[in-house]
Scaffold this motif. Structure first.
Motif, mmCIF file in Angstrom:
data_model
loop_
_atom_site.group_PDB
_atom_site.id
_atom_site.type_symbol
_atom_site.label_atom_id
_atom_site.label_comp_id
_atom_site.label_asym_id
_atom_site.label_seq_id
_atom_site.Cartn_x
_atom_site.Cartn_y
_atom_site.Cartn_z
ATOM 1 N N ARG A 1 0.856 -1.184 0.000
ATOM 2 C CA ARG A 1 0.000 0.000 0.000
ATOM 3 C C ARG A 1 0.891 1.233 0.000
ATOM 4 O O ARG A 1 1.930 1.253 0.657
ATOM 5 C CB ARG A 1 -0.887 -0.006 1.237
ATOM 6 N N TRP B 1 1.153 5.465 0.654
ATOM 7 C CA TRP B 1 0.555 6.643 1.285
ATOM 8 C C TRP B 1 1.342 7.873 0.884
ATOM 9 O O TRP B 1 2.539 7.798 0.588
ATOM 10 C CB TRP B 1 0.652 6.567 2.810
ATOM 11 N N THR C 1 -4.087 7.297 1.730
ATOM 12 C CA THR C 1 -3.842 6.177 0.823
ATOM 13 C C THR C 1 -3.856 6.643 -0.629
ATOM 14 O O THR C 1 -4.770 7.342 -1.058
ATOM 15 C CB THR C 1 -4.900 5.075 1.022
ATOM 16 N N ARG D 1 -6.334 4.477 -5.378
ATOM 17 C CA ARG D 1 -7.110 4.315 -4.139
ATOM 18 C C ARG D 1 -8.562 3.923 -4.395
ATOM 19 O O ARG D 1 -9.250 3.457 -3.503
ATOM 20 C CB ARG D 1 -7.046 5.579 -3.300
#
Length: 71
Positions: free
Chosen positions: A26, A28, A34, A48
């Motif tokens: 993931r 960020w 995110t 996202r």
């Protein structure tokens, strides 16, 4: 679970990447919003909203694009 900090050429933090226990990743931005996901089994990067944006791991590109537009 591990978190990698992504920095620009002046060593300022522009984002983070997390590798989750199932092997997915993931991304960020620098304030932990995110940006997207990478699924190593499918070899796809999604934004996202889970739209495919790249084949392969394109999370660093998502982070750097967000950092470039934030200036």
């Amino acid at each position: 679970m591990s978190i990698e900090t992504i920095t620009d050429k002046t060593q300022r933090t522009v984002g983070h990447k997390e590798t989750m226990l199932d092997g997915k990743k993931r991304a960020w931005d620098k304030v932990f919003h995110t940006l997207g996901y990478y699924d190593s089994k499918q070899d796809l990067t999604q934004d996202r909203n889970f739209r495919t944006v790249a084949n392969g791991d394109g999370l660093s590109s998502l982070i750097l694009k967000k950092a470039a537009t934030a200036r």
